[in-house]
Design an enzyme around this catalytic site. Structure first.
Site, PDB file in Angstrom:
ATOM      1  N   GLU A  78      29.857 -11.072 -18.394  1.00 32.77           N
ATOM      2  CA  GLU A  78      28.803 -10.763 -17.816  1.00 32.77           C
ATOM      3  C   GLU A  78      29.392  -9.810 -16.544  1.00 32.77           C
ATOM      4  O   GLU A  78      28.714  -9.575 -15.564  1.00 32.77           O
ATOM      5  CB  GLU A  78      28.032 -11.779 -16.976  1.00 32.77           C
ATOM      6  CG  GLU A  78      27.387 -12.318 -18.230  1.00 32.77           C
ATOM      7  CD  GLU A  78      26.310 -13.416 -17.909  1.00 32.77           C
ATOM      8  OE1 GLU A  78      24.998 -13.160 -18.151  1.00 32.77           O
ATOM      9  OE2 GLU A  78      26.735 -14.245 -17.322  1.00 32.77           O
ATOM     10  N   HIS A  97      27.063 -14.148  -9.443  1.00 27.54           N
ATOM     11  CA  HIS A  97      26.180 -14.630 -10.232  1.00 27.54           C
ATOM     12  C   HIS A  97      26.522 -15.913 -10.531  1.00 27.54           C
ATOM     13  O   HIS A  97      27.731 -16.455 -10.721  1.00 27.54           O
ATOM     14  CB  HIS A  97      26.551 -13.701 -11.493  1.00 27.54           C
ATOM     15  CG  HIS A  97      25.720 -14.330 -12.959  1.00 27.54           C
ATOM     16  ND1 HIS A  97      24.394 -14.134 -12.669  1.00 27.54           N
ATOM     17  CD2 HIS A  97      26.176 -14.734 -13.852  1.00 27.54           C
ATOM     18  CE1 HIS A  97      23.942 -14.904 -14.021  1.00 27.54           C
ATOM     19  NE2 HIS A  97      25.132 -14.969 -14.537  1.00 27.54           N
ATOM     20  N   HIS A  99      24.470 -20.044 -11.810  1.00 29.18           N
ATOM     21  CA  HIS A  99      23.476 -20.782 -12.663  1.00 29.18           C
ATOM     22  C   HIS A  99      23.292 -22.059 -11.912  1.00 29.18           C
ATOM     23  O   HIS A  99      22.893 -23.333 -12.566  1.00 29.18           O
ATOM     24  CB  HIS A  99      23.917 -21.150 -14.175  1.00 29.18           C
ATOM     25  CG  HIS A  99      24.631 -20.143 -14.678  1.00 29.18           C
ATOM     26  ND1 HIS A  99      25.659 -20.346 -15.575  1.00 29.18           N
ATOM     27  CD2 HIS A  99      24.248 -18.846 -15.063  1.00 29.18           C
ATOM     28  CE1 HIS A  99      25.979 -19.069 -16.308  1.00 29.18           C
ATOM     29  NE2 HIS A  99      25.190 -18.231 -15.570  1.00 29.18           N
ATOM     30  N   HIS A 166      17.818 -18.264 -17.002  1.00 25.75           N
ATOM     31  CA  HIS A 166      19.285 -18.180 -16.848  1.00 25.75           C
ATOM     32  C   HIS A 166      19.822 -18.542 -15.777  1.00 25.75           C
ATOM     33  O   HIS A 166      20.872 -19.316 -15.724  1.00 25.75           O
ATOM     34  CB  HIS A 166      19.672 -16.622 -17.273  1.00 25.75           C
ATOM     35  CG  HIS A 166      21.145 -16.147 -17.322  1.00 25.75           C
ATOM     36  ND1 HIS A 166      21.542 -14.968 -18.033  1.00 25.75           N
ATOM     37  CD2 HIS A 166      22.131 -16.946 -16.809  1.00 25.75           C
ATOM     38  CE1 HIS A 166      23.068 -14.944 -17.735  1.00 25.75           C
ATOM     39  NE2 HIS A 166      23.062 -15.947 -17.061  1.00 25.75           N
TER      40      HIS A 166
HETATM   41 ZN   LIG Z   1      25.277 -16.033 -16.528  1.00 21.78          ZN
END
Ligand SMILES: [Zn+2]
Length: 280
Positions: A78, A97, A99, A166
């Site tokens: 990613e 980024h 989660h 996500h």
């Molecule tokens: Zn991710």
């Protein structure tokens, strides 16, 4: 120049470990920083759990998320999230980024995260992005440059974007500001969830949010919080090895202490005398 770069790379690892220690990152997620001397490049760790990343794991990528030098390292799939945001936002110098479970209920339900306490205002107006809207069924990972570009468009001129089902991506003008924004966004989400369970949620007004975000995003706040989080990772044994310059200045400070400037009695001695008085 070399010292500035070494400091930034060290700070990237510190920020990564802070965000792991604060339960924002777990086995997944990644933090990157724009090259301090070349805005067309950025640094991100190789593919591994963020808490385990060392300075030696950092890879230099172009904004197309291609390695500047050939590498045998496996890279995060990613990584385009980072490259495409740096391309779209020259003012952004750091990206994470993640989660984090604090924000995932909002990414699942579509419920808006709003600033419910003063420090939460630093997240700005939280944006939503659903990969399915433009790309249909995918494996949910943002791997194609056009997927990263779509996410960057959803972020727009804001700082935080929730990714449906996500996670989230957060941008900052520096690693310290990014860390501050990310931790307090998660705190805000947790508090909002708890307040919703009580019933009414009383959010900051748009005017309060704007004034508070401007005040709290300044270095007196971000540095104070950074120092606190650094202490937490020191206590947890997660502080990365110092840079060469940090080792030299640390050795100088120790040598200065040995040459014997007058010092106040150690705090521990003062505490002992208070305790012994109490005992009497
Ligand atoms: Zn991710």
């Amino acid at each position: 120049m070399a010292d500035v770069l070494a400091e930034i790379l060290h700070e990237l690892i510190v920020a990564t470990r802070i965000l792991a220690n604060e339960k924002v990152l777990d086995a997944f997620g990644h933090v990157s920083v724009r090259h301090p001397h070349d805005p067309q490049r950025y640094f991100i760790p190789r593919h591994r759990a963020p808490e385990l990343a060392e300075v030696a794991d950092l890879v230099e990528l172009t904004l197309d998320s291609e390695p500047v030098r050939p590498t045998d390292y496996r890279l995060y799939s990613e990584k385009v999230i980072h490259g495409e945001i740096y391309k779209a936002r020259p003012d952004v110098h750091a990206v994470v980024h993640h989660h984090a479970h604090a924000v995932l209920p909002y990414a699942i339900s579509g419920q808006e995260i709003v600033p419910v306490f003063h420090l939460g205002a630093v997240m700005g107006k939280v944006q939503f992005w659903d990969q399915r809207d433009e790309f249909g069924d995918t494996n949910m990972l943002v791997v194609k440059p056009e997927e990263g570009a779509s996410l960057a468009r959803a972020l727009g001129s804001h700082w935080t974007v929730l990714m449906r089902r996500h996670g989230a991506t957060v941008a900052g003008t520096s690693l310290r500001e990014l860390t501050f924004r990310t931790v307090f966004t998660c705190d805000n989400a947790r508090l909002q969830s708890q307040a919703m369970a009580h019933g009414h949620v009383d959010a900051l007004s748009p005017g309060e949010a704007k004034l508070t975000a401007a005040h709290q995003s300044r270095p007196p706040s971000t540095n104070r919080a950074w120092d606190y989080w650094v202490r937490q990772i020191e206590k947890a044994g997660l502080m990365p090895a110092p840079t060469a310059a940090q080792r030299t200045s640390g050795a100088r400070a120790k040598a200065g202490a040995k040459t014997g400037a007058k010092r106040a009695p150690p705090k521990s001695a003062r505490k002992t005398s208070v305790k012994s008085k109490r005992r009497r």
